[in-house]
Design an enzyme around this catalytic site. Sequence first.
Site, PDB file in Angstrom:
ATOM      1  CG  HIS B 273     -21.138  -2.055  -4.387  1.00 26.24           C
ATOM      2  ND1 HIS B 273     -20.216  -1.465  -3.568  1.00 26.24           N
ATOM      3  CD2 HIS B 273     -22.098  -1.135  -4.606  1.00 26.24           C
ATOM      4  CE1 HIS B 273     -20.598  -0.227  -3.313  1.00 26.24           C
ATOM      5  NE2 HIS B 273     -21.729   0.001  -3.935  1.00 26.24           N
ATOM      6  CG  LEU B 293      -5.030  -5.311   1.841  1.00 27.58           C
ATOM      7  CD1 LEU B 293      -6.459  -4.839   2.050  1.00 27.58           C
ATOM      8  CD2 LEU B 293      -4.270  -4.362   0.912  1.00 27.58           C
ATOM      9  CB  ALA B 296       1.188  -6.432   1.627  1.00 24.85           C
ATOM     10  N   GLY B 297       2.153  -5.164   4.729  1.00 26.83           N
ATOM     11  CA  GLY B 297       2.667  -3.973   5.405  1.00 26.83           C
ATOM     12  C   GLY B 297       1.713  -2.803   5.421  1.00 26.83           C
ATOM     13  CB  ILE B 299      -2.067   1.202   8.351  1.00 27.66           C
ATOM     14  CG1 ILE B 299      -0.604   1.649   8.417  1.00 27.66           C
ATOM     15  CG2 ILE B 299      -2.811   1.488   9.647  1.00 27.66           C
ATOM     16  CD1 ILE B 299      -0.404   3.144   8.265  1.00 27.66           C
TER      17      ILE B 299
END
Lengths: 398, 606
Positions: B273, B293, B296-297, B299
């Site tokens: 994109h 990500l 930050a916890g 999954i």
Amino acid sequence: MAKVLEGPGMGLMKKWGITVPHYVVVTSVDELTRLGQANEWLKKSKLVVKAHEALGSRFKLGLVKVNLDLPAAEAATKEMIGRLVGSITVSQVIVSEMIPHKEEYYCAVKSTREGTDVLVANCGGIEVESNWDRVKRLALEVGQQPAAEAFERLAKDAGFTGSLVKKMADFAGKMFACFDNEDAQYLEVNPVVLREQDSELIALDAVTLLDGDAKFRHPDWNFAFAAEFGRAYSRHEMEVMAVDSKIKGSVKFIEIPGGDTAMLPAGGGASVYYSDAVVARGGKLANYAEYSGDPPDWAVEVLTDKVCSLPGIKNIIVGGAIANFTDVKKTFGGIINGFRKAQSEGKLKGVKIWVRRGGPREKEGLDAMRALKNEGFDINVFDRNTPLTDIVDMALQK
Amino acid sequence: MSILANKDTYVVIQGGVAGVNAARRMAEFCYLIKRSLNVLAFVYPPDAGKTNEIPYGSGLVAVPIYKTIAEATHNHPQINTSLVYIGADRAMKGGMEALDDSHIKVVSMITEGVPEKDAKILGAHARKLGKVFNGPSSIGIVSAGSCRLGVIGGAFDNLVLSKLYREGSFGVITKSGGLSNEIIWICSQFADGITTAIGIGGDAYPGTDYVSYLEMFENDPQTKAVVIVGEMGGDLEERAAEWYGAKKRRTKLIAVVSGFCQESLPKGMKFGHAGAKEGLKGEGSARSKSDALKKAGAIVPATFGALGPAIKEAYQELLKSGQVKEPVEPAVLPKLPKTIEEAMKADEVMVAPLIRTTISDDRGDEPCYDGYPASELINKGYEIPHVVGLLWDKRLISKQEAEIIKRIMMLSADHGPCVSGALGTIIAACAGIGMSQSVAAGLIMIGPRFGGAVTDAGRYFKYAVDNKLSVDDFLAYMKKNVGPVPGIGHRVKSLRNPDKRVKELVGYVKSLNIKTPCLDFALAVEKVTSVKKDNLILNVDGTMAAVLVDIGFPVDSLNGFFILSRTIGLIGHWVDQKRQDSRLIRLFDYLVNYAAPKRREVPPLK
């Protein structure tokens, strides 16, 4: 983002009042000689000759020559034009005057989510890379037209003093005007130099990236955008681009020499996940491709033809997520026609084809693909119940 | 519950064909969830004042088209959402118009290729007004069981398979339109489905980013987890990570990012994109995003393929902790009525055909005449008379027969401007009437007195031959039952001034050594009648008729040969008048015998 070569890039800066060195873009020595007769500066100044192509590391390649008089510039031009570098043949050189200077500075304007950042530093050239903390930033909100004082504060903040404050502020203001009015996405002048003879700030070297989507409102963009990869587009890539420019929806194709896994997936998002899966499995991509937005079947057929023509491929990944409105039967019809054509031309020998797809008329489309088995294709077809990239795992299983 | 789009969402669509297609998809969703159509108006100035007919179930809903958003919301004050399907060069103006309307709270732009600057201005304007601007390049927004905006969700069957008819517990945010459907499907197979799925568009600066939507999902008690499908480039995923890690969040966050292949591509090569571009200083890579990500916890499955199992695991945890219950599926779902074509394909319906044809078929890549492909006829040397034979008599005529027909056509193509047909066409042409009407004006003259005697002449000559009548018996029969013999007699030609066309045709046919019983009979009749009266000769109609019957054409087709041939002449007359730019004509008084009563006084009305 659309990259613009130095010539047209400097043209746009000049349009917004930024002083640039005298320059000409020529395609032959004769042209330079002719211009030399008509332009005093070519005879009087020391000159720089650079290959005017989308090439990285031109210095290393010997495609930048400095401190030349006109005969030497003509010699350099003669030497550079027609030189083959990778897949690019140098067809133009830019000849510009050298600006005697002692001081070098930096100025850039870039797009951010919130608006625009104007960057200024009182060092320039390669020095700025190693002294990034000296680059000072003026963050502007979308639509904000800053007053001259804002640029002056920026210049002071960057360590400019005396009469240079106003000069640099003025320069940055013009850069912003150029950026804002020309739908630029990135403008960088490095270095900005202080011309010895009149202490004027000159944009010596520029990077210009424009927003190709805004071309419709810039009738004076009469230049072609340059390839962003540092290589020329191949014939097949250009053919697909030509198709892409005249259809509803899109088809995209980029060749990656040396790979053995060919890609023919649907969707700008899914196609990258498929590429990731190939790389994660230790495969070597032979290309990037993508079709989306319910393109006509003939366009997908052209794309398929190019994919099948890639040398040395072992697998073709015809992947895709569950389409919203792309007609699976119709687009697969284009792929099937492309496969048949390739087969009749003796291509696809020993090539395994892997298909996974969902969306409008998925059953009909997948059935048509499955039926290719009866025509001697080595094809494996899966529906939505097989996770997106599992076909890559199967294809690349050792 | 859901975010952005719900039961109370009513829509105006800005744009033409693409907008109408979206409305059809939205109507399918409304039908599935038994809600009336939520598209109340279109704004499309070229068609303002008309309506778009949107299929809903087996019926059609007429949705009015307005010139401006203000007109639309004035007439339909429930409208609170606009979908923009206007071309990239005008999208910004359209988006602004919608944002500035006080009724509208959400604007979602589907248009692709919108300049980045325009998208940023629209996004900033919406934030200033406290509204939502979604897109550009958005595939749409769908809230399961309550509202669909755009084509997101795909075909009707997919809506059902993806269980979009009822709410689940997972929110979805994607840049990619194609992958939005994939994730919705995965959520429905590995978990209980979605609450709301949003396509934010693949551009560099989407009007609304992950963080804003994550915040909305966090505040929606029905949403228990959110799935993000990210891409390399920009910093939207990093910002999402920052938001998620900033404090304890109620919702689980599951995220995948694409673009790892970048690491092993030739330098500078990028694809995907518009927004999928690594920053100039290397920020925004897939790896840095997924690391952020994870940190930050969230999954973060290693691959897209591992997303399904990750969603399943999250769902199982939610079940175990009692935060969600297994959904109850409705017993019966509405089925989208099939079109006749679809139903026929599925052998579900039989349709009695309205007409039957036995001569031609152009459903393939070219027309077939009586089964023969036109191009093959051309390539094998067949000509127009053979096509006449195939379409009028369903047979491939011989070369000789074709030659006869060709000569008949050439002899009858025109007969000057004075005859009824040509005069009719010329008068019409001079009155400025178009070709087809003027030629028709000439053609309608063809009848019993002009050119239309071929069929009847053929019919009676054939009757006589079939019944082996003598010329005398035939003439007696005609006198008693019909009247003057069709095909016999001419206004100006006579024995002494014979019709050269007749001579030519008879001479040619006679030279061929074929059996011509009808022609022979007709000539025998002429011998008798022309003795009685000089001009009772076999005319061109009668000659054509006898010859055509002799080479086997059915009686009912015979007038067609004259009509076909003369059409060539009539077209010629029309073009001729047109070329000369002829003026309107009227009869001169001296060409009229005024036999009406002399001028007289009108008696008083009784």
